[in-house]
Motif scaffolding. Structure first.
Motif, short mmCIF file in Angstrom:
data_model
loop_
_atom_site.label_atom_id
_atom_site.label_comp_id
_atom_site.label_asym_id
_atom_site.label_seq_id
_atom_site.Cartn_x
_atom_site.Cartn_y
_atom_site.Cartn_z
N ALA A 1 0.82 -1.22 0.00
CA ALA A 1 0.00 0.00 0.00
C ALA A 1 0.85 1.27 0.00
O ALA A 1 0.44 2.30 -0.52
CB ALA A 1 -0.94 0.00 1.20
N ILE B 1 -6.14 -5.47 0.82
CA ILE B 1 -5.29 -6.51 0.25
C ILE B 1 -5.34 -7.69 1.21
O ILE B 1 -5.14 -7.53 2.43
CB ILE B 1 -3.83 -6.01 0.08
N LYS C 1 18.98 9.21 0.98
CA LYS C 1 19.05 8.00 0.14
C LYS C 1 19.04 8.37 -1.33
O LYS C 1 18.45 9.39 -1.72
CB LYS C 1 17.83 7.10 0.42
N THR D 1 3.32 8.09 3.40
CA THR D 1 3.29 7.15 4.52
C THR D 1 3.96 7.71 5.78
O THR D 1 3.79 7.18 6.86
CB THR D 1 3.90 5.78 4.12
C1 FAD Z 1 11.57 2.78 11.90
C2 FAD Z 1 10.86 2.86 10.58
C3 FAD Z 1 11.60 2.84 9.41
C4 FAD Z 1 10.97 2.92 8.17
N1 FAD Z 1 11.73 2.90 7.05
C5 FAD Z 1 11.15 2.98 5.84
C6 FAD Z 1 11.93 2.92 4.66
O1 FAD Z 1 13.15 2.79 4.69
N2 FAD Z 1 11.27 2.99 3.47
C7 FAD Z 1 9.91 3.10 3.39
O2 FAD Z 1 9.39 3.16 2.27
N3 FAD Z 1 9.15 3.15 4.51
C8 FAD Z 1 9.74 3.09 5.71
N4 FAD Z 1 8.97 3.12 6.85
C9 FAD Z 1 7.51 3.25 6.71
C10 FAD Z 1 6.79 1.90 6.63
O3 FAD Z 1 7.53 0.98 5.87
C11 FAD Z 1 5.44 2.09 5.94
O4 FAD Z 1 4.70 3.08 6.58
C12 FAD Z 1 4.60 0.81 5.88
O5 FAD Z 1 3.52 1.02 5.00
C13 FAD Z 1 4.07 0.41 7.25
O6 FAD Z 1 3.43 -0.84 7.13
P1 FAD Z 1 2.36 -1.31 8.21
O7 FAD Z 1 2.09 -2.76 7.96
O8 FAD Z 1 2.80 -0.93 9.56
O9 FAD Z 1 1.10 -0.51 7.71
P2 FAD Z 1 0.23 0.63 8.44
O10 FAD Z 1 1.13 1.66 9.01
O11 FAD Z 1 -0.75 -0.01 9.34
O12 FAD Z 1 -0.52 1.23 7.16
C14 FAD Z 1 0.20 1.99 6.20
C15 FAD Z 1 -0.68 2.16 4.96
O13 FAD Z 1 -0.91 0.89 4.34
C16 FAD Z 1 -2.31 0.62 4.26
N5 FAD Z 1 -2.48 -0.82 4.45
C17 FAD Z 1 -1.96 -1.58 5.44
N6 FAD Z 1 -2.32 -2.86 5.27
C18 FAD Z 1 -3.09 -2.91 4.16
C19 FAD Z 1 -3.79 -3.94 3.46
N7 FAD Z 1 -3.75 -5.24 3.86
N8 FAD Z 1 -4.50 -3.62 2.36
C20 FAD Z 1 -4.54 -2.34 1.89
N9 FAD Z 1 -3.88 -1.33 2.51
C21 FAD Z 1 -3.17 -1.61 3.62
C22 FAD Z 1 -2.96 1.48 5.35
O14 FAD Z 1 -4.29 1.76 5.06
C23 FAD Z 1 -2.07 2.72 5.32
O15 FAD Z 1 -2.49 3.59 4.31
C24 FAD Z 1 9.56 3.03 8.10
C25 FAD Z 1 8.81 3.05 9.28
C26 FAD Z 1 9.45 2.97 10.51
C27 FAD Z 1 8.63 2.99 11.78
#
Ligand code: FAD
Length: 432
Positions: A110, A165, A339, A389
């Motif tokens: 997502a 998803i 990056k 995000t």
């Molecule tokens: C310490 C740290 C480091 C990070 N480093 C990076 C990095 O290097 N690069 C990068 O790109 N991001 C990075 N992130 C951000 C992280 O990878 C994204 O925010 C990711 O989407 C979080 O996934 P989550 O499962 O926690 O989803 P959530 O935070 O719960 O949701 C994020 C988004 O995805 C959607 N979503 C979640 N699950 C589904 C599903 N099953 N179907 C449809 N939509 C869905 C949600 O609605 C929301 O819009 C980092 C975050 C942290 C905390």
């Protein structure tokens, strides 16, 4: 239930829905609007927050693994950490991974997340063969880049706004060691930093920590870490117990002086211009995961991550201007990560473009949003964009200027009746 994401800001009351099977999810979708899927809440802002939440974490089963092709079939709530735990021992790693392993596969799709290797491997969705998604009318679509190109471009990076998803098939990468040969390059200014990124461009992984409070001739000084997997046949991986920050720090603990002191120590601990080390997967890819709830160091008001990307042609000028503005503001960030990126992939709301991005963490405090509004202007002037995000405050105008395919995305959502069903606080704020 009181809900928040990793930035702990905002916190809202939401109805949280879990589901057993497809019929029960269909019922939730039919009965409610203002719905958004929630993975592991590792997005920083308000993209996974809404009045009604579909909790995906319990959907965490492995379905199948095709060893010949490295193709793994999982439910969307499986976390990257769970994949590593099961597969590193067998010689497989993720093709693309962010700076935390504590995210779900659904969240990775997502946000169309990227890692330290975007310049060679692109985004997470480049390693997705296909996924299954429940749409606004409760039907289930199977989507690949070839079979449903519009649904693909809208969903990959679409922040949960096209549906839920349910499962995905993703390609893993063969490795022959859980160790990485890491080279650290210490630079004295932005010019040297850019030169170092270019010099080590052939390394598959690269990331730089920048001293964002440096001024004048020192602006942009950094430690650039580059690396690649070793080939020594040592394969092992166990999730280590985390040390945890047990409570919110008082918010005054993090200030200009503590950031300045940290930056001095962190930069100063590396003595040579170039140093080499053998490090393991967690040390290289996930240093922040070593400490549970590290978000609490920002105190109860929470924090936000400001991540922007600039095209290659304007990166140097834009970064110089933005780093100068941050240093002048006195609002520092421990974490300031630069990056390098390769070409954009055409997904409508995907963040990466060829160039450089900088990510900075700021605690929520008086004057912060005014500073970030002024940084937005510099980002837009240099033809860049903000990463959804991580975002919690960007204006509709700034968002639209950064994402030229937004009208295509909006029209698609409207035509598929997704716009009235799937909504987050963020989608309402920026009008998607
Ligand atoms: C310490 C740290 C480091 C990070 N480093 C990076 C990095 O290097 N690069 C990068 O790109 N991001 C990075 N992130 C951000 C992280 O990878 C994204 O925010 C990711 O989407 C979080 O996934 P989550 O499962 O926690 O989803 P959530 O935070 O719960 O949701 C994020 C988004 O995805 C959607 N979503 C979640 N699950 C589904 C599903 N099953 N179907 C449809 N939509 C869905 C949600 O609605 C929301 O819009 C980092 C975050 C942290 C905390």
């Amino acid at each position: 239930m009181n809900l928040m994401s990793w930035g702990m800001y905002p916190r809202i009351e939401s109805n949280v829905f879990k589901f057993d099977g497809e019929e029960s999810l269909k019922h939730v979708i039919n009965e409610h609007s203002e719905l958004i899927p929630y993975g592991n809440g590792r997005s920083y802002g308000d993209s996974a927050l809404s009045r009604n939440i579909v909790d995906l974490r319990p959907k965490n089963h492995f379905i199948d693994f095709d060893e010949d092709n490295g193709l793994l079939h999982v439910q969307a709530g499986v976390m990257l950490a769970e994949i590593l735990e099961a597969f590193v021992l067998r010689g497989w790693f993720l093709k693309v991974t962010p700076g935390t392993k504590l995210i779900t596969v659904g969240g990775a799709i997502a946000s169309d997340i990227h890692g330290k290797n975007h310049h060679v491997a692109g985004c997470f969705c480049e390693c997705v063969e296909d996924f299954k998604i429940m749409l606004a009318d409760g039907t289930i679509a199977s989507c690949s880049k070839k079979t449903a190109p519009e649904l693909w471009k809208a969903t990959c990076g679409g922040m949960g706004l096209t549906g839920v998803i349910l499962a995905a098939r993703i390609y893993l990468k063969k490795i022959n060691s859980h160790y990485i040969n890491q080279t650290t390059i210490k630079t004295r200014n932005l010019k040297e930093t850019f030169a170092a990124f270019e010099e080590y461009r052939d390394k598959p992984y690269s990331v730089a920590w920048i001293d964002c409070l440096a001024r004048g001739d020192d602006i942009g000084k950094c430690l650039l870490m580059v690396g690649d997997f070793r080939d020594d046949g040592q394969l092992d991986y166990r999730l280590k117990p985390q040390k945890t920050i047990p409570f919110n720090f008082p918010s005054f603990a993090l200030n200009n002086w503590s950031v300045r002191a940290f930056n001095k120590l962190y930069y100063g601990r590396v003595k040579e211009r170039v140093t080499r080390q053998k490090v393991d997967i967690d040390t290289f890819f996930y240093p922040l995961d070593a400490i549970g709830h590290w978000n609490r160091i920002y105190g109860k008001p929470g924090f936000t991550q400001y991540q922007f990307i600039l095209p290659k042609e304007t990166s140097y000028k834009g970064l110089e201007e933005i780093l100068g503005a941050i240093a002048d503001s006195g609002k520092g960030s421990f974490l300031a990560v630069l990056k390098l990126y390769g070409e954009a992939n055409g997904n409508w709301l995907s963040f990466p473009m060829e160039g450089y991005s900088l990510a900075l963490d700021f605690k929520i405090e008086k004057g912060l949003f005014e500073l970030l509004d002024s940084l937005d202007k510099i980002v837009i002037k240099h033809l860049g964009r903000i990463y959804l995000t991580k975002d919690v405050r960007v204006s509709r105008e700034t968002f639209e200027k950064g994402y030229p395919e937004i009208e295509t995305f909006r029209k698609y959502r409207k035509d598929q009746n997704m716009d009235t069903k799937f909504q987050s606080l963020q989608s309402k704020r920026v009008g998607i």
